[in-house]
Design an enzyme around this catalytic site. Structure first.
Site, PDB file in Angstrom:
ATOM      1  CG  HIS A 199      46.005  30.245  60.511  1.00 29.12           C
ATOM      2  ND1 HIS A 199      45.704  28.965  60.135  1.00 29.12           N
ATOM      3  CD2 HIS A 199      45.089  30.584  61.455  1.00 29.12           C
ATOM      4  CE1 HIS A 199      44.654  28.540  60.834  1.00 29.12           C
ATOM      5  NE2 HIS A 199      44.268  29.512  61.633  1.00 29.12           N
ATOM      6  CB  CYS A 205      44.474  52.889  12.903  1.00 27.80           C
ATOM      7  SG  CYS A 205      43.617  54.223  13.765  1.00 27.80           S
ATOM      8  CB  CYS A 260      43.551  50.500  15.861  1.00 29.14           C
ATOM      9  SG  CYS A 260      42.035  51.407  15.458  1.00 29.14           S
ATOM     10  CB  CYS A 285      41.758  53.536  18.660  1.00 33.40           C
ATOM     11  SG  CYS A 285      43.194  54.198  17.772  1.00 33.40           S
ATOM     12  CB  CYS A 325      43.902  26.943  57.591  1.00 30.15           C
ATOM     13  SG  CYS A 325      45.443  27.553  56.873  1.00 30.15           S
ATOM     14  CB  CYS A 353      40.588  56.283  14.604  1.00 29.93           C
ATOM     15  SG  CYS A 353      40.452  54.572  15.192  1.00 29.93           S
TER      16      CYS A 353
END
Length: 911
Positions: free
Chosen positions: A863, A780, A777, A730, A589, A733
């Site tokens: 179903h 960073c 990051c 981030c 089904c 920063c």
């Protein structure tokens, strides 16, 4: 670098618990290539879990990875070409996994020891508190026994009763012969202020009870002090529920929902007898036995603070409580200086209140009708099943199987409609409460003005009308209760008959592979347990390979008679074009639902029917164009108008060749099948498009789209595929990283703990930002918290939206148990404006709904059906496997909606 914060322990209590989880299934039948891919996924999962601070999952995945590696090292294929398979695995990964698993094991042993030590300290404190409570209860019990005169024991209520009186409960508690559990369903703050003085009386706050919950989910939301007693509910001889003042568990109230959770959604517990509701609630107990409470000075809430259920003992609002409906714009204030204006406003509010009550009556009548239909359908199902077992001829047995399938599907859809009506009824009650709360003071002033003018005859007439309406609703309520008891008796009889049939069944007798396997005949199965429906395809069944066809000699034009070359097994009959059903080949089904939705995509149908697809069949694809050819053949058969229904055996066999999970008779997820099918069709029908002249000058989204397509496009790509822009920023920063991904459908989460929501709510939740901890990051050069935001950068002409209704139950993670959200989602049938959620997307247009894939039932049995709007006839039809019927547009919205198909292509027809 900052260290990732470790997640709280959650998988086990000791390292031995984790060792039980990293066993792997039998790998004898797996090839070396598949083992390498499995090992690589396990290694990646272990690394990801470790980065997220989940040491337990990381350890389990590492150990699973090492077990697969150990088995792979003895594999014959691996020994023949070690260098090749080692390059797939990564030469350093096994040693890295061993070191990481050893470190994690030592860390987890230490953490488990510390947690055990802390738990012991907490247990000591809790034992002291528990002893104090027992001593206090003992003293209070002694006081009660001194103050209260001896009373004669009262027997339990009869088996058909749903309530228990305070006198009966007090006598049972005092006798102490039965293990009684009392579930206080009042608000949590009311329980803390005062409750029945009995050790097994716990708080099940009404704010924690909601429709569709299972007992396990409810247990997670209970206060910590209630959980130990709740977990012992299976051993209770009698369970009593109570609220403030209800006299019976009326549908829609917390008492009724709690009773439903215990009886229908607590499948692992068999109760000695159904729970009983305390007649009159805690207010009655407080009045008769104040010494048996923790605080006899507690005051019940004022009647104005709670709304009695509109389907039970109705208390109609007084003249001072009538209020107008909420409106987007406030109507101008009438001149209250005149009595005529006051009467006019008051009559309008009275009519509004009467209208809501009449809506409640309609819902009650419809709910009663649905219950009667359910009983009739279950009786028909029992009759058909018994006739099917005694019939010897294969063709007659097949007819009975189809009829059995129709009845069971009807039962599941009736259950879903009843749930939707309960939600609608709850919404009306909340609306009525809001009217009263906002306008109570103003209505009281109007009532004073009218009181001097209203005649006694008018007041009697209004009271008589309200009384008659209350009597009608109460009569329907009583009849519905009788029908509920009748259906429960039928289910008990059916359980006994099924048990007897299983005992008589011959040991070597097998079920037919081609049957519509909706029923679960396992020893512990309920009477109407259907086929398992799970979004996680975990089990795979092998079956005999399908006959191989030589498609290299395929003609350049569609063959005139597909039934001569394909095993459609058609049932002949003249029907409208596109209104042919699909036979269920044994839990197919999910496939039938998706095929019918695609079969009502007008442009795609025209593409397959006019033979244009033959120019684009890609023989170099992994499926060699076979999937596209089989889908095209099915579409042509469905639009021939010659068949009532057909069987898609060749399509199913071809799908099974490409994906092992679809080979057997296990129920699968329609969304997963749709996603895979879209990718297959895109690969099968590719054609080369012209490359843009200036690639470097393209916008980022267009450049990403070109990189994805590589100038290999298809009608499937142009119709169904869109693009998502993912921006990670981030938080330190503000450095951003932007990526683009394609999609063939949007998979939306549902708002948490919501019984009703809108499609707009789901889209806003999908596009709202989420915090990602430990993001590397690039600016960073360290792990930082980041915010991830999704935006739609390209909308397809056909927008497919999937709702994530299935989720893993955190209480049964080891068994990988899924649960289903029954949330009712309000979605527009036309005029879906995506410009509100995709303002930056060029060409955003209004969409119209043309198909819905529905899922009925729960994870224990489900179903699939499809609701589709015919592009040829402009009407909605229900495709329930081999049965196709017309439905009104008002039936399209329901809590069974699983996948939505929207189109912005206009009124193109597949004529």
């Amino acid at each position: 670098m900052t260290e990732t914060r470790r997640k709280q322990l959650h998988l086990g209590k000791c390292i031995e618990d984790l060792d039980k989880l990293h066993n792997v299934p039998d790998l004898k039948t797996k090839r070396a290539n598949l083992l390498c891919k499995t090992a690589q996924k396990l290694f990646e999962s272990a690394e990801e879990a470790r980065k997220n601070g989940d040491e337990e999952y990381s350890y389990v995945y590492y150990m699973k990875y090492l077990r697969v590696i150990a088995y792979l090292s003895k594999d014959k294929e691996y020994l023949k070409d070690k260098s090749y398979y080692n390059s797939m695995l990564g030469a350093k990964n096994p040693n890295k996994a061993i070191d990481a698993a050893e470190k994690l094991k030592n860390s987890l042993i230490d953490r488990y020891a510390m947690e055990l030590k802390q738990k012991r300290l907490n247990d000591i404190k809790e034992n002291e508190i528990f002893k104090q409570k027992i001593e206090e209860n003992r003293k209070k019990a002694i006081e009660v026994s001194i103050n209260e005169p001896p009373s004669t024991p009262v027997n339990l209520p009869g088996p058909d009763e749903v309530t228990i009186k305070s006198e009966q409960l007090y006598s049972i508690l005092k006798a102490g012969k039965l293990k009684v559990m009392i579930l206080d369903a009042r608000p949590g703050k009311d329980y803390l202020e005062s409750h029945i003085s009995y050790p097994a009386c716990i708080s099940v706050p009404e704010e924690c009870i909601s429709p569709g919950q299972s007992a396990n989910v409810l247990e997670q939301n209970l206060p910590a002090a209630s959980r130990p007693v709740w977990s012992s509910r299976a051993s209770a001889d009698l369970i009593v529920t109570l609220d403030w003042s209800s006299r019976a568990p009326i549908p829609g109230t917390p008492l009724h929902l709690l009773r439903t959770i215990l009886l229908k959604w607590d499948i692992k517990v068999q109760y000695a007898r159904p729970p009983l509701a305390l007649e009159g609630g805690y207010e009655d107990w407080l009045l008769k036995y104040p010494a048996s409470t923790t605080n006899p000075q507690a005051q019940p809430p004022r009647p104005d603070d709670s709304m009695d259920d509109m389907l039970g003992d109705i208390e109609y609002p007084s003249w001072a409580e009538l209020s107008p409906p909420a409106a987007p714009r406030r109507a101008p204030e009438p001149d209250r200086a005149t009595k005529a204006a006051a009467v006019l406003v008051y009559d309008e509010r009275a009519r509004t209140m009467q209208k809501i009550l009449e809506q409640q009556e309609v819902i009650a009548d419809t709910s009663l009708t649905l219950e009667m239909q359910r009983i009739e359908a279950e009786q028909d199902w029992e009759k058909v099943r018994s006739q099917q077992e005694t019939e010897q001829q294969d063709d007659v047995r097949a007819m009975y199987q189809l009829r059995e399938q129709e009845i069971i599907s009807q039962l599941m859809q009736l259950e879903n409609k009843q749930y939707d009506m309960e939600q609608e009824n709850q919404s009306l009650r909340e609306q009525l409460e809001e009217y009263q709360r906002r306008e109570r003071d103003e209505a009281a002033q109007l009532a004073e003005t009218i009181a001097s003018q209203e005649t006694e005859a008018d007041a009697d007439e209004r009271a008589r009308a309200r009384t008659e309406l209350a009597a009608r609703i109460a009569a329907v309520r009583q009849q519905r209760a009788r029908l509920d008891r009748t259906r429960e008796q039928l289910e008990q009889q059916r359980k006994r008959k099924l048990a007897e049939a299983r005992e008589k069944k011959k040991p070597g007798e097998d079920r037919e592979d081609d049957g519509d396997a909706y029923m679960d005949d396992s020893p512990g199965a309920a009477a109407l347990s259907r086929a398992h429906s799970s979004p996680n395809i975990a089990k795979m069944e092998e079956e005999a390979s399908a006959p191989q066809f030589d498609r290299s000699t395929k003609p350049a034009a569609p063959p005139p008679a597909d039934h001569a070359h394909r095993d459609f097994q058609p049932v002949w009959g003249t029907v409208g074009r596109g209104l042919t059903g699909l036979k269920n080949l044994g839990n197919t089904c999910y496939m039938n639902s998706i095929i019918q939705c695609l079969n009502n995509t007008a442009i795609l149908v025209a593409y397959f029917r006019n033979g244009q697809y033959l120019e684009h069949v890609n023989r170099s694809a992994s499926t060699r164009g076979a999937i596209a050819e089989e889908v095209a053949a099915v579409v042509r058969a469905l639009w021939s108008g010659q068949y009532r229904f057909i069987a898609t055996r060749d399509l199913r066999n071809e799908v099974g060749k490409q994906q092992r999970a679809f080979r057997g008779c296990e129920q699968q997820d329609s969304h997963e099948f749709l996603t895979i099918l879209m990718d297959w069709l895109h690969l099968d029908l590719q054609f080369r498009a012209d490359a843009p002249p200036h690639k470097d000058s393209l916008a980022p989204s267009e450049k990403a789209w070109y990189e994805y397509t590589k100038s290999k496009e298809s009608l499937i790509l142009r119709l169904f595929y869109g693009q998502i822009k993912s921006t990670v920023r981030c938080t330190v920063c503000s450095k951003q990283s932007v990526t683009y991904e394609s999609f063939s459908n949007l998979s939306l989460e549902l708002p948490a703990n919501a019984n009703r929501c809108s499609l707009s709510d789901c889209l806003k939740l999908y596009l709202s930002g989420e915090t990602i901890p430990g993001w590397n990051c690039p600016n960073c050069k360290d792990k930082r918290d980041a915010v991830k935001k999704l935006d739609i950068s390209k909308l397809p002409p056909v927008l497919v939206i999937h709702f994530k209704r299935f989720y893993v139950d955190p209480k049964e993670y080891q068994a990988n148990a899924y649960r289903k959200k029954q949330t009712y989602i309000d979605f527009p049938l036309e005029g879906l404006d995506m410009r509100q959620v995709a303002p930056a997307c060029p060409g955003a247009a209004a969409y119209e709904l043309y198909a819905v894939s529905n899922h009925y039932g729960s994870m224990e049995g489900g179903h699939y059906t499809a609701y589709c709007k015919s592009s040829l006839y402009g009407k909605w039809y229900k495709y329930d496997d081999h049965v196709v019927t017309e439905i009104p547009a008002s039936d399209v919205k329901s809590s069974a909606a699983y996948i939505l198909f929207y189109s912005s292509c206009g009124p193109a027809r597949a004529s």
